[in-house]
Design a protein around this motif. Structure first.
Motif, PDB file in Angstrom:
ATOM      1  N   LEU A  68     -13.392 -21.763 -25.804  1.00  8.78           N
ATOM      2  CA  LEU A  68     -14.417 -20.934 -25.176  1.00  8.78           C
ATOM      3  C   LEU A  68     -13.892 -20.344 -23.873  1.00  8.78           C
ATOM      4  N   LYS A  69     -13.121 -21.146 -23.138  1.00  7.71           N
ATOM      5  CA  LYS A  69     -12.527 -20.671 -21.887  1.00  7.71           C
ATOM      6  C   LYS A  69     -11.054 -21.074 -21.889  1.00  7.71           C
ATOM      7  N   THR A  70     -10.184 -20.089 -21.894  1.00  4.57           N
ATOM      8  CA  THR A  70      -8.744 -20.322 -21.996  1.00  4.57           C
ATOM      9  C   THR A  70      -8.074 -20.039 -20.655  1.00  4.57           C
ATOM     10  N   GLY A  71      -7.104 -20.885 -20.298  1.00  2.00           N
ATOM     11  CA  GLY A  71      -6.266 -20.619 -19.137  1.00  2.00           C
ATOM     12  C   GLY A  71      -6.986 -20.757 -17.799  1.00  2.00           C
ATOM     13  N   LEU A  95     -14.313 -16.459 -24.223  1.00  2.00           N
ATOM     14  CA  LEU A  95     -14.761 -15.986 -25.528  1.00  2.00           C
ATOM     15  C   LEU A  95     -16.260 -15.722 -25.433  1.00  2.00           C
ATOM     16  N   ASP A  96     -16.722 -14.581 -25.997  1.00  3.43           N
ATOM     17  CA  ASP A  96     -18.159 -14.315 -25.937  1.00  3.43           C
ATOM     18  C   ASP A  96     -18.881 -15.060 -27.058  1.00  3.43           C
ATOM     19  N   ILE A  97     -20.186 -15.075 -26.996  1.00  2.13           N
ATOM     20  CA  ILE A  97     -20.980 -15.841 -27.962  1.00  2.13           C
ATOM     21  C   ILE A  97     -20.786 -15.320 -29.397  1.00  2.13           C
ATOM     22  N   PRO A  98     -20.805 -13.991 -29.626  1.00  2.00           N
ATOM     23  CA  PRO A  98     -20.538 -13.536 -31.003  1.00  2.00           C
ATOM     24  C   PRO A  98     -19.184 -14.009 -31.528  1.00  2.00           C
ATOM     25  N   VAL A 132     -22.183 -23.071 -23.336  1.00  3.72           N
ATOM     26  CA  VAL A 132     -22.083 -23.998 -24.463  1.00  3.72           C
ATOM     27  C   VAL A 132     -23.435 -24.134 -25.158  1.00  3.72           C
ATOM     28  N   ARG A 133     -24.489 -24.269 -24.356  1.00  7.66           N
ATOM     29  CA  ARG A 133     -25.833 -24.399 -24.941  1.00  7.66           C
ATOM     30  C   ARG A 133     -26.188 -23.151 -25.739  1.00  7.66           C
ATOM     31  N   GLU A 134     -25.925 -21.984 -25.156  1.00  8.02           N
ATOM     32  CA  GLU A 134     -26.229 -20.730 -25.832  1.00  8.02           C
ATOM     33  C   GLU A 134     -25.398 -20.591 -27.107  1.00  8.02           C
ATOM     34  N   GLY A 135     -24.142 -21.001 -27.027  1.00 12.08           N
ATOM     35  CA  GLY A 135     -23.272 -20.900 -28.193  1.00 12.08           C
ATOM     36  C   GLY A 135     -23.714 -21.807 -29.326  1.00 12.08           C
ATOM     37  N   ILE A 136     -24.092 -23.038 -29.011  1.00 15.06           N
ATOM     38  CA  ILE A 136     -24.552 -23.964 -30.048  1.00 15.06           C
ATOM     39  C   ILE A 136     -25.830 -23.440 -30.698  1.00 15.06           C
TER      40      ILE A 136
END
Length: 338
Positions: A68-71, A95-98, A132-136
């Motif tokens: 979700l979050k790189t680097g 990374l965006d939610i879509p 994370v909550r929105e993504g799940i």
């Protein structure tokens, strides 16, 4: 304490102790296994496979991971190209939610039973937890029936409770290496800080996923130490990674782990943790190749990450699923169709 056997006696002792009684090897016994000469490797792998079949069963769990979050990580883990402290080519990106939902959907389509959301951070802040909550929620709304795991660094007790409330069933937080070797790998936080997060995760009822990386300059004694420290934690899952030397990191010139040592380590971990899910993770392609990966699957491994890793390409998921089919290993949750 169980006495350390000689080289020729450790396999017989492991057969009685681990295979028959389900009791993991002690540190001294694991060290004896790691020191077995090459001519004993086939017998060692065969015993580790017997132990896996006896105490874990024939099914293999398949997992996909996404970053979700790189680097841009503030920590200085010397193996990691995502550290913002090293001149590695990995730059910070979100990374965006879509994109997250798409990755979850693709993971479901491989037959995987678990999807792990990973972020390169010391620990999550409120913004990351909100994402994370929105993504799940979005993954569930998209109709993906898959268990969600997270790997977000060190947690507070309140953050552990938040993840439980989101329905996260498993938390990954690797100890990376033996306690005695950790200061040579990371200086910006301690092994004990990681241990405390894992203790809180277990106490909250989430499954604990905790492993590490083999080949970071540790001695064979420290590999044995690491195996029993992991066993003490009683993790549900142990990911076994092999170092992929990353350009721009302090370990960029390290040698790749020799294949037979890698297989010996896999089998030793199985004999130290007979009931734990032991997962092939990063570096297996480089260290073991196709033939070695098959030997590992027949030497104690009972779970595998498919597809790409966080900053390294894996091989196509279909290739790993074909390997499991050829080895007649049913994938968990797909066992009725294979």
């Amino acid at each position: 304490m169980t006495a350390a056997p000689g080289r020729t006696g450790v396999l017989a002792q492991a057969r009685e102790q681990v295979l028959d009684r389900g009791e993991g090897l002690s540190q001294e016994q694991v060290l004896a296994v790691l020191r077995l000469p090459d001519e004993h490797l086939p017998d060692l792998l065969a015993l580790a496979h017997e132990v896996r079949m006896r105490w874990c069963g024939p099914e293999v769990e398949v997992e996909g991971i996404v970053s979700l979050k790189t680097g841009g990580c503030p920590e200085d883990c010397h193996f990691c190209s995502q550290s913002g402290r090293f001149p590695s080519p990995v730059r910070s990106a979100w990374l965006d939610i879509p994109g997250l939902v798409k990755a979850a959907r693709q993971t479901v389509e491989t037959g995987a039973t678990e999807f792990c959301i990973v972020a390169a951070v010391r620990g999550p802040d409120s913004r990351l937890l909100s994402q994370v909550r929105e993504g799940i929620d979005a993954i569930r709304a998209d109709g993906n029936d898959i268990r969600i795991a997270c790997s977000l660094g060190m947690l507070t007790r309140e953050q552990v409770d938040e993840l439980v409330a989101m329905g996260v069933h498993r938390y990954n937080h690797n100890l990376e290496t033996a306690r005695s070797h950790f200061p040579a790998v990371v200086t910006t936080h301690s092994w004990e800080e990681r241990w405390e997060t894992l203790r809180m995760v277990a106490a909250a009822g989430m499954e604990v996923c905790c492993g590490g990386i083999i080949g970071m300059g540790e001695t064979v004694e420290q590999r044995a130490e690491f195996a029993v420290q992991l066993a003490e934690l009683r993790p549900h899952e142990v990911p076994v990674n092999f170092l992929i030397p990353q350009p721009g990191t302090p370990y960029e010139d390290f040698d790749i782990v020799e294949g037979r040592d890698a297989l010996r380590t896999v089998a030793a971990f199985r004999l130290a943790m007979p009931r734990t899910m032991l997962r092939f993770a990063g570096g297996r392609e480089l260290t073991l190749g196709d033939l070695g990966a098959e030997q590992g699957m027949l030497g104690g491994i009972n779970a595998i990450i498919v597809g790409n890793y966080l900053t390294n390409l894996g091989r196509p998921a279909r290739q790993d699923l074909d390997m499991l089919r050829d080895l007649r290993m049913p994938v968990k949750a797909l066992s009725e169709t294979l």
